[in-house]
Design an enzyme around this catalytic site. Structure first.
Site, PDB file in Angstrom:
ATOM      1  CG  LEU A 185      -2.169  -0.875   1.154  1.00 52.93           C
ATOM      2  CD1 LEU A 185      -1.818  -2.349   0.959  1.00 52.93           C
ATOM      3  CD2 LEU A 185      -3.033  -0.696   2.390  1.00 52.93           C
ATOM      4  CB  ILE A 186       2.820   2.745  -2.530  1.00 48.41           C
ATOM      5  CG1 ILE A 186       3.937   3.793  -2.604  1.00 48.41           C
ATOM      6  CG2 ILE A 186       2.012   2.669  -3.821  1.00 48.41           C
ATOM      7  CD1 ILE A 186       5.049   3.433  -3.570  1.00 48.41           C
ATOM      8  CE  LYS A 267      -3.611   4.756   7.453  1.00 41.85           C
ATOM      9  NZ  LYS A 267      -2.680   4.675   8.570  1.00 41.85           N
ATOM     10  N   GLY A 289       3.490   0.805   5.516  1.00 40.64           N
ATOM     11  CA  GLY A 289       4.615   1.522   6.111  1.00 40.64           C
ATOM     12  C   GLY A 289       4.336   2.005   7.520  1.00 40.64           C
ATOM     13  CD  GLN A 298       1.162   4.568  11.560  1.00 39.12           C
ATOM     14  OE1 GLN A 298       2.296   4.656  12.019  1.00 39.12           O
ATOM     15  NE2 GLN A 298       0.849   5.014  10.348  1.00 39.12           N
ATOM     16  CB  CYS A 458      15.057  10.785 -18.810  1.00 38.25           C
ATOM     17  SG  CYS A 458      13.466  10.128 -19.325  1.00 38.25           S
TER      18      CYS A 458
END
Length: 484
Positions: A185-186, A267, A289, A298, A458
């Site tokens: 999960l980013i 969450k 994270g 948390q 690039c």
């Protein structure tokens, strides 16, 4: 010239079948990565190491190979060596003298030898003979066994002598795909980038699940983080990037849910959605994270309640890490500057968050949601191969012009990583070229002359397109993509 790839010590401790499987996988991974640099890359597996051969006429590949080998999971370290044969210990000494004589002037040194095979001498005898000769017949400052100015490393493998010119530290961990896949999960922040990296390093193909709360600008920033992690550390295997439009969920939370319960419920909704996506993909574990006590959701109590919303395994590699240690690691892996420019959306929806949620109250609040809410947002999710990020952005970068010619007064910005830019600097006659790595461009662009037009460059055209969209969403219209 060769590279000797040394296996991560934990691989060496495995049983023979497992060690062989891991080594074969590492060989394949190295070959997949290096062939993107040069199609003729030669990789040879042996029992305790892997050899990478660089043709004598292709010394331009040395730095490129070394850079990529340092970022492939499963490698303890890499030795850059020159190979020869020898007839005697004195022959070993003479070859070593020829290579190191000038370099030893004024320095203390020691000689270290590793040996494989049957010989009529021991490793320590070679160390003494070669070290004594170098001490006597060079201008070295003397032998020092502890903390010398210079260590001369020799490897003897049967009839072959390897003179080690450079040692490159590897990533460690297990080869990619030797462990099962995970879904990370980013959010694009420091924590989720580092936790994703930890599982790449540990040998899991790490897919990315992004809950979009902030529109296209948020999504493009997160895609840059995910693409960077994949390109640098996991390029040997394909992974997916899943973007879930989560604003309908946030809307219902803001309209229906008690303020103090919002963070935990958000969450839980994310975990439910991610678990459904993971099951569809055949993935057994989610990665987050989260670190204990870092924010209100948390605490151990809240994490326990979050976990109860699904039977999917939830892994938290950063659970006991300090925030500064996480930021330091993000700097090391190259995501710090990217993460700095991405706002944290989850924390803004609850003004008085509970640090000790009660499961019965949480479940009662969740009854207020529309029954099919999670299914609807998953149905609207975008799933792409991470390699297609540039292609997927083509439909969104409608106002970004891609040019091959340069007009008077336009400036090129080379957004490649510093090591790539140094290896093959871009030079265009009569045109100013600025080197600003992609991960610093978001913060540096505001300092540039706003009267000029900037062409982003690039090698593959991926990061330049991503950065162009990102800058345009921030209101800059003086940016284009340069593809010569």
């Amino acid at each position: 010239m060769k590279f000797i790839v040394k296996l991560f010590p934990e691989i060496m401790m495995k049983s023979k079948p497992v060690r062989m499987r891991f080594t074969k996988m590492l060989e394949t991974n190295i070959r997949n990565v290096l062939k993107k640099v040069d199609e003729t890359a030669k990789v040879k597996r042996e029992w305790d190491k892997i050899m990478v051969l660089v043709p004598d006429d292709r010394q331009d590949l040395v730095e490129a190979f070394a850079e990529r080998l340092a970022c492939i999971p499963g490698i303890a370290h890499v030795l850059q060596v020159s190979e020869s044969t020898f007839e005697s210990v004195d022959d070993i000494y003479q070859q070593t003298l020829a290579v190191y004589k000038d370099e030893l002037a004024g320095k203390t040194f020691c000689v270290r030898v590793k040996r494989v095979g049957n010989h009529d001498f021991r490793s320590i005898e070679v160390e003494r003979y070669v070290g004594g000769g170098l001490n006597q017949f060079t201008e070295a400052a003397g032998v020092r066994l502890k903390n010398p100015d210079m260590t001369i490393n020799l490897e003897i493998d049967k009839e072959s002598l390897y003179l080690v010119s450079k040692r490159i530290e590897g990533l460690g961990g297990y080869p990619m795909a030797t462990q099962e896949d995970v879904l990370s999960l980013i959010s694009g922040g420091f924590d989720s980038g580092v936790s994703s990296y930890q599982f790449i390093k540990r040998g899991s193909r790490t897919h990315y699940c992004f809950f979009n709360l902030g529109g296209d600008q948020h999504e493009i920033g997160v895609k840059q983080v995910a693409y960077h992690l994949w390109q640098k550390y996991g390029e040997s295997h394909k992974v997916k990037f899943i973007s879930i439009p989560f604003d309908p969920v946030v809307t219902e939370i803001l309209e229906k849910i008690d303020n103090g319960q919002m963070g935990v419920i958000l969450k839980r909704m994310m975990m439910r959605a991610a678990a459904k996506v993971a099951r569809k993909m055949g993935i057994q574990a989610l990665v987050t994270g989260e670190a204990m006590g870092q924010v209100s959701s948390q605490t151990l109590t809240n994490l326990s309640i979050i976990d109860r919303c699904t039977d999917q395994l939830i892994l938290r590699p950063l659970i006991a890490m300090d925030k500064q240690d996480i930021i330091n690691l993000s700097r090391k892996i190259g995501t710090e500057d990217l993460s700095k420019s991405i706002p944290e959306y989850c924390g803004v929806i609850s003004q008085r968050p509970t640090v000790k949620a009660v499961l019965s109250k949480i479940e009662a609040e969740e009854l207020k949601f529309s029954e099919d809410l999670i299914d609807r947002v998953i149905e609207a999710a975008e799933v792409i191969d991470i390699r297609e990020i540039a292609t997927s952005m083509d439909t969104k970068i409608t106002s970004t012009e891609t040019v091959g010619d340069i007009n008077s007064g336009e400036v090129i910005i080379d957004v490649r990583a510093p090591e790539e830019e140094e290896q093959s600097p871009l030079e265009v006659e009569g045109v100013e070229v600025k080197a600003i790595p992609f991960f610093r461009l978001a913060t540096k662009f505001a300092d540039l002359d706003k009267s000029k037009t900037y062409l982003l460059y690039c090698d593959r055209g991926v990061m330049s397109k991503l950065q162009a969209l990102y800058l345009q969403e921030q209101g800059y219209d003086n940016v284009k993509v340069y593809r010569p």
